[in-house]
Write an enzyme that holds these catalytic residues in place. Structure first.
Site, short mmCIF file in Angstrom:
data_model
loop_
_atom_site.label_atom_id
_atom_site.label_comp_id
_atom_site.label_asym_id
_atom_site.label_seq_id
_atom_site.Cartn_x
_atom_site.Cartn_y
_atom_site.Cartn_z
N SER A 207 0.82 -1.21 0.00
CA SER A 207 0.00 0.00 0.00
C SER A 207 0.85 1.26 0.00
O SER A 207 0.46 2.28 -0.58
CB SER A 207 -0.94 0.00 1.21
OG SER A 207 -1.84 -1.08 1.15
N HIS A 270 -0.18 3.54 4.62
CA HIS A 270 -1.06 4.18 3.65
C HIS A 270 -0.86 5.70 3.68
O HIS A 270 -0.69 6.35 2.63
CB HIS A 270 -2.53 3.86 3.97
CG HIS A 270 -2.87 2.42 3.86
ND1 HIS A 270 -2.42 1.47 4.74
CD2 HIS A 270 -3.66 1.75 2.97
CE1 HIS A 270 -2.90 0.28 4.40
NE2 HIS A 270 -3.66 0.42 3.33
#
Length: 323
Positions: A207, A270
């Site tokens: 991610s 993230h």
């Protein structure tokens, strides 16, 4: 081969008058053989025309691809120059190779390691030498290799869809070295940020790299919004928000709602990957018409990034509660 063919022709020259060509009695067999070995100008022209038609078909297909890609990835004032020098070689090798490697590692752990199901992590993945683990921070490769391991089916599908949809067009425009720089900056930044803000949890997934590509693209859409068709601009922003919202939802679920401390994984990557993309990624992807090393913004963003990396390293050595 040339000597053998030459010998055959010489041996036939003596019989040339005795073995005439049925279609043209004035030509012997030797002359006919030589004529067939050397195509006429008309045959050469037909062959060249056929090759040109095939090349034009390939070029037309490639041009259509690049036209669509330029509409999505570049502001209007850069598209014409991009199309002048656009070609389909080299193909987007970096992002495809990374995606195949991540898929191969997932299949390995899902099929050949003991897993009760493919939805969430299990022992085989948690003991992987690739996963980032706070108690093994001294194994520095884990700060990068964690991107190869994923928490389940929905995790890897989300990451692969995101990075392929964005990564392939970005690599067609900016080439693999620039996309690789942004992607790896997000991966490294994600693991280091997780080691500071979520120091007791493991980390898996690509991610960080995917969000770095997303962040760089997102900033370019915002900055150049007026130069793009408004409908497409709104659609792009909505597309980004939908993907981000879905993926972050799964990340929060894995972080806070999955039972058992051993199964929880951090989601800080993230955020850190997105920030890396909105700084380094934005500069890299907005420097299409100029050399990256001559852009002051690039060096400012690199300096800021390196400063954060140095701080994270010092934190992990001397201050981390996971020590």
């Amino acid at each position: 081969m040339t000597l053998i063919l030459g010998g055959i022709i010489e041996s036939l020259r003596g019989e040339n008058q005795r073995v005439p060509c049925p279609d043209n009695p004035e030509l012997g067999f030797t002359e006919l053989l030589i004529m067939e070995m050397n195509p006429t100008e008309e045959e050469n022209e037909n062959l060249n025309e056929e090759r040109n038609r095939e090349s034009q078909k390939c070029s037309a297909w490639c041009q259509k691809v690049h036209t669509t890609v330029s509409n999505w990835m570049l502001p209007e004032d850069m598209r014409s120059r991009y199309l002048e020098r656009a070609n389909c070689l080299p193909p987007p090798i970096f992002i495809i190779s990374i995606s195949l490697a991540e898929l191969a590692v997932f299949i390995y752990y899902a099929v050949w390691k003991p897993q009760k199901q493919w939805i969430t992590l299990d022992t085989g993945v948690l003991d992987s030498p690739f996963i980032y683990r706070p108690d093994r921070r001294q194994e520095a490769w884990r700060f990068i290799s964690y991107m190869l391991v994923h928490a389940g089916v929905q995790h890897i599908i989300g990451n692969l869809v995101m990075q392929l949809i964005l990564g392939i067009p970005l690599e067609l425009v900016h080439k693999g070295h620039r996309v690789g720089l942004v992607y790896l900056a997000g991966v490294i930044g994600g693991s280091l940020a997780s080691s500071i803000f979520d120091p007791m949890l493991r980390l898996v997934g690509a991610s960080g790299g995917g969000y770095a590509l997303m962040g760089g693209y997102f900033m370019n859409v915002l900055v150049n919004f007026r130069q793009m068709v408004p409908l497409f601009g709104v659609f792009r922003l909505a597309f980004i928000l939908i993907i981000v919202g879905t993926d972050v939802g799964f990340a929060l679920y894995r972080r806070f709602l999955v039972g058992g401390d051993g199964l929880r994984v951090s989601f800080v990557a993230h955020i850190a990957g997105g920030l890396a993309g909105m700084t380094i990624g934005y500069v890299v992807f907005s420097c299409y018409n100029q050399k990256l090393l001559k852009d002051v913004r690039f060096w400012v963003s690199i300096l800021a990034y390196v400063s954060c990396v140095v701080f994270a390293i010092i934190f992990n050595i001397f201050l981390s509660p996971a020590a």
